[in-house]
Design an enzyme around this catalytic site. Structure first.
Site, PDB file in Angstrom:
ATOM      1  N   THR A  40       0.816  -1.227   0.000  1.00  0.00           N
ATOM      2  CA  THR A  40       0.000   0.000   0.000  1.00  0.00           C
ATOM      3  C   THR A  40       0.841   1.265   0.000  1.00  0.00           C
ATOM      4  OG1 THR A  40      -1.753  -1.126   1.197  1.00  0.00           O
ATOM      5  CG2 THR A  40      -1.755   1.252   1.339  1.00  0.00           C
ATOM      6  N   ASP A 116      -0.016  -7.201   4.448  1.00  0.00           N
ATOM      7  CA  ASP A 116      -0.787  -8.453   4.552  1.00  0.00           C
ATOM      8  C   ASP A 116       0.091  -9.662   4.881  1.00  0.00           C
ATOM      9  OD1 ASP A 116      -3.130  -7.118   4.080  1.00  0.00           O
ATOM     10  OD2 ASP A 116      -3.295  -7.693   1.971  1.00  0.00           O
ATOM     11  N   GLN A 303      -4.313 -21.445  18.641  1.00  0.00           N
ATOM     12  CA  GLN A 303      -5.145 -20.539  17.826  1.00  0.00           C
ATOM     13  C   GLN A 303      -5.163 -19.126  18.396  1.00  0.00           C
ATOM     14  OE1 GLN A 303      -9.099 -22.137  17.420  1.00  0.00           O
ATOM     15  NE2 GLN A 303      -8.377 -24.046  16.502  1.00  0.00           N
TER      16      GLN A 303
HETATM   17  N1  ASP Z   1      -2.809  -5.463   0.319  1.00  0.00           N
HETATM   18  C1  ASP Z   1      -1.678  -4.685   0.770  1.00  0.00           C
HETATM   19  C2  ASP Z   1      -0.435  -5.545   0.727  1.00  0.00           C
HETATM   20  O1  ASP Z   1      -0.227  -6.334   1.610  1.00  0.00           O
HETATM   21  C3  ASP Z   1      -1.935  -4.168   2.130  1.00  0.00           C
HETATM   22  C4  ASP Z   1      -0.850  -3.277   2.675  1.00  0.00           C
HETATM   23  O2  ASP Z   1       0.197  -3.050   2.124  1.00  0.00           O
HETATM   24  O3  ASP Z   1      -1.078  -2.712   3.761  1.00  0.00           O
HETATM   25  O4  ASP Z   1       0.316  -5.458  -0.196  1.00  0.00           O
END
Ligand code: ASP
Length: 369
Positions: A40, A116, A303
């Site tokens: 992101t 992620d 978990q």
């Molecule tokens: N979907 C993005 C990624 O993991 C989320 C992020 O960067 O915060 O590349």
């Protein structure tokens, strides 16, 4: 700022390399290699409104302060920056290779990565780079650097400061870390816990290595100590013959059998309840016993995000121990999966793998007495 492309021999991929010229010009205090993988932090909305990763030059444009740091910054950019949902073993290997090749040329490394799967990559890198004596700091952002309220600039600039920090001439944090939202955490202890707040990462079972406020306060007693004799022992093999099995009430015997009968399966990360508890029904224990008899490794993790597996604390985990299930203690899911993949890729002796799963390779779990 200038760009050139080059091909990395081992990875056979074309990278883009950029020098960000430091304002302090003469002899900056330290030199850092940024590796931009995507995420992101460098994304922008495409025509449909979805976020898509962009080139690194967008980041430099949006964070001109990078040039004012007393740090010589070089950037290696992945050819096609990725959303980290698409990261695979290949990207882990590329990152390991780049750091191993450049290890002597920089004081530290900052890896810009999507949030992620950041904890998986940070865990994998910690195993690949044992003997590491320099900071490798992962960071990213919850909002793109182009957004006005973005957390990207603060995360990036502080990650650079941490990666270049020295005390008595040696790095303050010579290990693989995640820096996010004012907290520095051991990389293989982190997990992503939030997708819509700036505090995206959790680190339940190990203290925070540093907190950034007006100053950066390091908790030196919990940071891996600098070892002047350490030699980087780079390894890059992984096996993905593994599966995660999350227990839930009324799991079907036929489904469990099916999973444990997958041809070629070598390892199972079994997510159990509480402190490592599982059903004690005869059919369940028989399935586990038969899998272990076929040399499938069963690695027991909790978990719970702050869980600790303690075999024998309850009757419902005592049997697992007797059958040869291995306790992952307080390891995270991310660190457990990558550790099993790493050990299955680098070791051939199953008994060695079993022993190494019980002990920390680089601070990813606590050995309980
Ligand atoms: N979907 C993005 C990624 O993991 C989320 C992020 O960067 O915060 O590349």
């Amino acid at each position: 700022m200038h760009w050139h492309c080059f091909k990395m021999a081992k990875t056979n991929r074309k990278y883009r390399i950029v020098d960000v010229i430091s304002a302090s010009q003469q002899d900056p205090g330290s030199s850092i290699l940024i590796i931009y993988t995507g995420g992101t932090i460098g994304m922008e909305h495409d025509a449909s409104g979805a976020l898509k990763a962009l080139n690194f030059n967008q980041i430099v444009k949006r964070a001109p302060s990078l040039k004012n740091l007393d740090i010589k910054i070089t950037v290696i950019s992945f050819p096609d920056p990725l959303d980290s949902s698409n990261v695979t073993v290949r990207e882990w290997q590329d990152l390991g290779y780049i750091i191993n090749e450049n290890h002597h040329h920089y004081d530290g490394f900052v890896i810009l990565h999507g949030t992620d799967t950041m904890s998986y990559t940070a865990s994998a890198l910690s195993y690949m780079l044992q003997g590491l004596n320099k900071p490798v700091i992962f960071t990213g952002a919850q909002l793109p650097i182009s957004a006005i309220r973005s957390d990207a600039r603060a995360n990036l600039v502080t990650a650079l400061e941490i990666a270049s920090s020295k005390k008595n001439g040696v790095p303050v944090v010579p290990e693989v870390c995640v820096y996010f939202d004012y907290q520095l955490m051991r990389g293989n202890r982190t997990f992503k816990k939030r997708s819509s707040q700036f505090a995206a990462f959790g680190c339940e079972n190990y203290p925070i290595l540093a907190k950034a406020g007006i100053t950066i306060n390091y908790n030196e007693s919990v940071i891996a100590p600098y070892d002047p004799d350490a030699k980087l022992n780079y390894k890059n093999k992984f096996s993905n013959d593994v599966i995660v099995l999350k227990l839930f009430p009324s799991l079907k015997e036929s489904y469990l059998r099916h999973i444990l009968d997958i041809p070629g399966l070598k390892g199972v990360i079994m997510e159990t309840y509480g402190s490592g508890n599982a059903p004690t029904g005869a059919w369940f224990l028989r399935c586990i016993e038969e899998a272990i008899a076929k040399n499938i490794i069963i690695y027991n993790i909790s978990q719970l995000t702050g869980g600790i597996v303690i075999h024998g604390r309850y009757e419902t985990s005592k049997y697992l121990d007797e059958l040869g299930v291995i306790s992952g203690s307080d390891i995270t899911r991310e660190a457990a999966i990558t550790k099993l993949m790493f050990l299955l890729g680098t070791e051939s002796n199953i008994e060695h793998i079993r022993q190494k799963l019980k002990a920390p390779l680089c601070g990813e779990l606590t050995v309980l007495n």
